[in-house]
Design an enzyme around this catalytic site. Sequence first.
Site, PDB file in Angstrom:
ATOM      1  N   ASP A 136     -38.617   4.986 -85.479  1.00  0.00           N
ATOM      2  CA  ASP A 136     -38.586   6.161 -84.601  1.00  0.00           C
ATOM      3  C   ASP A 136     -39.942   6.448 -83.977  1.00  0.00           C
ATOM      4  O   ASP A 136     -40.107   7.432 -83.250  1.00  0.00           O
ATOM      5  CB  ASP A 136     -38.076   7.398 -85.345  1.00  0.00           C
ATOM      6  CG  ASP A 136     -39.011   7.872 -86.454  1.00  0.00           C
ATOM      7  OD1 ASP A 136     -40.031   7.177 -86.724  1.00  0.00           O
ATOM      8  OD2 ASP A 136     -38.733   8.921 -87.064  1.00  0.00           O
ATOM      9  N   GLU A 184     -62.459  21.080 -98.524  1.00  0.00           N
ATOM     10  CA  GLU A 184     -63.012  20.940 -97.175  1.00  0.00           C
ATOM     11  C   GLU A 184     -63.633  22.271 -96.770  1.00  0.00           C
ATOM     12  O   GLU A 184     -62.958  23.307 -96.766  1.00  0.00           O
ATOM     13  CB  GLU A 184     -61.928  20.550 -96.178  1.00  0.00           C
ATOM     14  CG  GLU A 184     -62.505  20.306 -94.791  1.00  0.00           C
ATOM     15  CD  GLU A 184     -61.477  20.418 -93.665  1.00  0.00           C
ATOM     16  OE1 GLU A 184     -61.680  19.751 -92.632  1.00  0.00           O
ATOM     17  OE2 GLU A 184     -60.505  21.182 -93.811  1.00  0.00           O
ATOM     18  N   ASP A 210     -44.074   7.400 -91.738  1.00  0.00           N
ATOM     19  CA  ASP A 210     -43.296   8.196 -92.679  1.00  0.00           C
ATOM     20  C   ASP A 210     -43.610   7.781 -94.117  1.00  0.00           C
ATOM     21  O   ASP A 210     -44.378   6.844 -94.364  1.00  0.00           O
ATOM     22  CB  ASP A 210     -41.800   8.056 -92.390  1.00  0.00           C
ATOM     23  CG  ASP A 210     -41.381   6.606 -92.174  1.00  0.00           C
ATOM     24  OD1 ASP A 210     -41.787   5.751 -92.993  1.00  0.00           O
ATOM     25  OD2 ASP A 210     -40.675   6.323 -91.189  1.00  0.00           O
ATOM     26  N   ASP A 215     -44.584   3.021 -89.820  1.00  0.00           N
ATOM     27  CA  ASP A 215     -43.253   3.547 -89.513  1.00  0.00           C
ATOM     28  C   ASP A 215     -42.193   2.621 -90.102  1.00  0.00           C
ATOM     29  O   ASP A 215     -42.122   1.449 -89.741  1.00  0.00           O
ATOM     30  CB  ASP A 215     -43.095   3.672 -87.990  1.00  0.00           C
ATOM     31  CG  ASP A 215     -41.694   4.065 -87.580  1.00  0.00           C
ATOM     32  OD1 ASP A 215     -40.975   4.658 -88.420  1.00  0.00           O
ATOM     33  OD2 ASP A 215     -41.318   3.782 -86.429  1.00  0.00           O
ATOM     34  N   ASP A 265     -52.745  16.849 -99.626  1.00  0.00           N
ATOM     35  CA  ASP A 265     -53.461  17.761 -98.744  1.00  0.00           C
ATOM     36  C   ASP A 265     -52.762  19.113 -98.808  1.00  0.00           C
ATOM     37  O   ASP A 265     -51.535  19.200 -98.653  1.00  0.00           O
ATOM     38  CB  ASP A 265     -53.414  17.229 -97.306  1.00  0.00           C
ATOM     39  CG  ASP A 265     -54.690  17.523 -96.538  1.00  0.00           C
ATOM     40  OD1 ASP A 265     -55.253  18.610 -96.746  1.00  0.00           O
ATOM     41  OD2 ASP A 265     -55.104  16.672 -95.732  1.00  0.00           O
ATOM     42  N   HIS A 305     -59.521  12.120 -90.268  1.00  0.00           N
ATOM     43  CA  HIS A 305     -58.568  12.429 -89.205  1.00  0.00           C
ATOM     44  C   HIS A 305     -59.082  13.472 -88.222  1.00  0.00           C
ATOM     45  O   HIS A 305     -58.470  13.674 -87.174  1.00  0.00           O
ATOM     46  CB  HIS A 305     -57.251  12.918 -89.810  1.00  0.00           C
ATOM     47  CG  HIS A 305     -57.390  14.231 -90.537  1.00  0.00           C
ATOM     48  ND1 HIS A 305     -58.140  14.366 -91.679  1.00  0.00           N
ATOM     49  CD2 HIS A 305     -56.895  15.464 -90.264  1.00  0.00           C
ATOM     50  CE1 HIS A 305     -58.094  15.627 -92.087  1.00  0.00           C
ATOM     51  NE2 HIS A 305     -57.350  16.317 -91.254  1.00  0.00           N
ATOM     52  N   ASP A 306     -60.191  14.122 -88.541  1.00  0.00           N
ATOM     53  CA  ASP A 306     -60.737  15.178 -87.687  1.00  0.00           C
ATOM     54  C   ASP A 306     -61.931  14.734 -86.851  1.00  0.00           C
ATOM     55  O   ASP A 306     -62.529  15.550 -86.152  1.00  0.00           O
ATOM     56  CB  ASP A 306     -61.165  16.376 -88.538  1.00  0.00           C
ATOM     57  CG  ASP A 306     -59.982  17.232 -88.966  1.00  0.00           C
ATOM     58  OD1 ASP A 306     -58.960  17.230 -88.255  1.00  0.00           O
ATOM     59  OD2 ASP A 306     -60.079  17.897 -90.013  1.00  0.00           O
ATOM     60  N   ASN A 317     -38.738   3.233 -90.016  1.00  0.00           N
ATOM     61  CA  ASN A 317     -37.390   3.323 -89.454  1.00  0.00           C
ATOM     62  C   ASN A 317     -37.321   3.182 -87.936  1.00  0.00           C
ATOM     63  O   ASN A 317     -36.251   3.376 -87.340  1.00  0.00           O
ATOM     64  CB  ASN A 317     -36.713   4.633 -89.883  1.00  0.00           C
ATOM     65  CG  ASN A 317     -37.482   5.861 -89.423  1.00  0.00           C
ATOM     66  OD1 ASN A 317     -38.422   5.758 -88.636  1.00  0.00           O
ATOM     67  ND2 ASN A 317     -37.093   7.031 -89.916  1.00  0.00           N
ATOM     68  N   ASP A 360     -57.611  22.146 -97.595  1.00  0.00           N
ATOM     69  CA  ASP A 360     -57.984  22.268 -96.193  1.00  0.00           C
ATOM     70  C   ASP A 360     -58.724  23.583 -95.942  1.00  0.00           C
ATOM     71  O   ASP A 360     -58.265  24.652 -96.375  1.00  0.00           O
ATOM     72  CB  ASP A 360     -56.712  22.200 -95.340  1.00  0.00           C
ATOM     73  CG  ASP A 360     -56.977  22.159 -93.860  1.00  0.00           C
ATOM     74  OD1 ASP A 360     -57.541  21.148 -93.392  1.00  0.00           O
ATOM     75  OD2 ASP A 360     -56.617  23.137 -93.166  1.00  0.00           O
TER      76      ASP A 360
END
Length: 587
Positions: A35, A264, A39, A31, A108, A357-358, A33, A210
């Site tokens: 928040d 995928e 990003d 990150d 992706d 990530h899955d 910034n 995907d």
Amino acid sequence: MDADTQHEDDLDREWWKEAVVYQIYPRSFNDSNGDGVGDIRGVIEKVPYLDDLGVDVVWLCPVYDSPNADNGYDIRDYHAIMDEMGTMDDWEELLAEVHDRDMRLIMDMVLNHTSDEHEWFLKSKDADSEYGDYYYWMDGHDDNEHPPNNWTSIFGGKAWKFDEERGQFYLHVFDEKQPDLNWRNEDVREDVYEMLHWWLQKGIDGFRLDVINLISKTEGLPDGEPNPGWVGWEHVINGPRVHEYIREMYDDVFSEYDIMTVGEMPGCGVTDAQQYCGEDGDGINMIVHFEHADIPYKPGGKWDLEDVDVELDDLDDLTDPDTVFNDWNLDELRDVLTRWQIGLEGEGWNANYLGNHDHPRTVSRFGDAGAYRKKSAKMLATLQFTLQGTPFIYQGEEIGMTNVEWNSFDELRDVEAIQQTEELMERHDADFEDVRHVVKHRSRDNARTPVQWSDADNAGFTTGEPWIKVNPNYEEINVEDDRADDDSIWQYYQELIDLRSGNDVLVYGDYHLLYEDHPEIYAYLRTIDEHGVLVVLNCFAHETTFSLPHHLDAPDPELLISNYDDAGDDPEEFDLRPFEARVYRIS
């Protein structure tokens, strides 16, 4: 060894075969910034880190404009950047930074579905508009009291949602905010291809596609066979026109560029992959299959618990409940990987991954997240980098990040985890405390906790409030410490990347399995001409003994790499310590 083993002069060289890919899930990467959300500028800050590690390709998970029902996999505008992620100027700067270091960037791309806030979907609510047939719209049964068929969503619940404005149901194989595109409509395909050209002309180096083998559905959308998991899958996966569509996409788009395409494909077997891959097939470079990732899940899927022999009420009474979920079978894993190694040799190319990530964290899934975390993480990395195929590193794997203890339902962020946990609690009449062990080992949120950069607050990921829980073990497991430790997992990954880049046999060599039924050891040879590499892996936390098969000898062996400092130079016979990995060069 086969008499027709390949020769160095005959290698079908491609840059994407020789590359090492690093997957970035940007919300959780860095990150910039404060928040609490990672990003694009955060990625830019870490490009030198990726260069130092030695990777060749950056795979960037979706940063397109999205309402974030599925963290960016629900795209509202394919030509814009999500506000949380930054701007198109930021993205262009990232592309330039990556290219300046002789790395490449692949995006992706989600083509099976869009967001329900996409312009196409909003316009399709008018059945008479030019977009009226861009999605799957159908009347229900009994005056729309019931959906058109019995299909369920991958994320849980029905795969249909009624829209009051149009007065019909629309299909969503994933979340209700992710309506499926109707690829039977030629206008849909033309718009998709135009958009793909737009991104490629901006200078990207390819796509990870995907769930691309879900884009064709059985004509008429009939009921699916009843099962405890995903109902209707047989009408969605590898559908009747899927090869036609993907080949058309290759001919109209991909064939015009020197790019990397990664498809995928859940439910894809080796025979299917042979059709999808290569210019003689559908043109896809490599397949991300799920056969090894779904071990030991049963047909009902990872949330069904048929593979778990302990009742939920008894999990907390066990000394080590983690062992219940890590009881995977080496024979099954070895058989799956061997089938794909042999099946795609000369027919396609493998994408070598153990986590992304899955899926839950690799070391928690296939290794030992406790006493042998470092040894098992290195052993698993050795496996990935010595099989034929392109290795994929998922962010945090290079430091051995682990699963998380989820203490309350409110900590969950993933739409699948939320919906499936709710259904799990309802099905078993349980509360979150009863199912928390299941969530720890099955939730995708495990892979989405922030990258642990240092032992500073929030693991150095953000100065704000993180969008998702930070794993509390960041004080012991973080990039800063690993880079300073000569014996770290990070340093071992760097060594493996260097080793692979200097050895054609590790990229292109034929694969020969040794000991197809050894209970603890996974061992194999990689060969080109007279060059050979022997890989020996102890996949468990106890000692065992390896002996070179009698029909092989190893004159003048050389130990190339091991996760133990004092591994011997003789591969003929030796004792393997817990999770020990050894790689030898032999003639």
